[in-house]
Design a protein around this motif. Sequence first.
Motif: not given
Length: 292
Positions: A215-223, A234-248
């Motif tokens: 639920y924390s990986l917001l991914m927009e279904d491309p259809g 694939v849109g959404g904030t999932w990339r940023e979520t993974i990146t900040v989790a990895f970096e921290t």
Amino acid sequence: MPGWHPGPSLQDAASYINKEVRLIKLDKRLVVENHLDKRWEEATGETVDDVVFLSKHVASSNRPALTIHPIGTPHIREGEALNAGGKPGWAAPPNPRLGPWFRLLKNIAHSHNLTPEFEVTLEATHHGPEINSPTMFVEIGSTEEYWKRQDAAQAIALLVWEGLGLGGRTAVGDWNRDNGRNEILLGIGGGHYVPRHMDIVQKDGVWVGHLLSGYSLLMEDPGEAKVPKNSAGVGGTWRETITVAFETTKRAFPGGEVLAHLDHKSFKSWQRKAITGFLAEQNIKIGKPGDF
């Protein structure tokens, strides 16, 4: 437990001292106690190494539980409501004690006959407060009946006592003293109680960082007509979520190697393809269970 004596107050909050440990009794909701580490350092001149919040746990199931988890709100976007503290796109460095303390808590709960009544579980990364030091929450849940249970409180007291080495033994989960494996699990996918990742973390010697639920990986279904050939589709904030989790996570485990562990079955094929493609683009290795 023995050895505690009164310490300095922090904005009217009482504190207690035992060797290198400081215990602060806070009256506000813990998820809004922002920058507790910085406030303590400014008030006392002492450097904070890491933070453990001891808290109540609430769950819709009302099931008795003892839980441990990292904190952050990396999936929250600017302008969205922060109902449980934190800030948009943020995560605290995960406390390296997470994995070792989870296994220690399971042993304590078993030896004190709290299991199977109480479930001992990890939770996914969620909520605040905003803080820069390596941090984790340790919680008793999930209703007032269980918050008042003295046997559960005693188990948590023993966890802190043994985990921080207050009884004279070596502290548990001190990354800087450890000479064993240096791989750290970054969990990606699954439900809030991260069962597939927890299966790995139950093994001795496994280190764990952030745990990102589906639920924390917001991914927009491309259809179906636009199945992406790479993660850019694939849109959404999932990339940023993974990146900040990895970096921290990387910051919390200096010298370690952070490996992503995916709950493959929790994703649809287009999601799995996008995530694995993005991890490859970022040079984030994917680990299998045996790698940890």
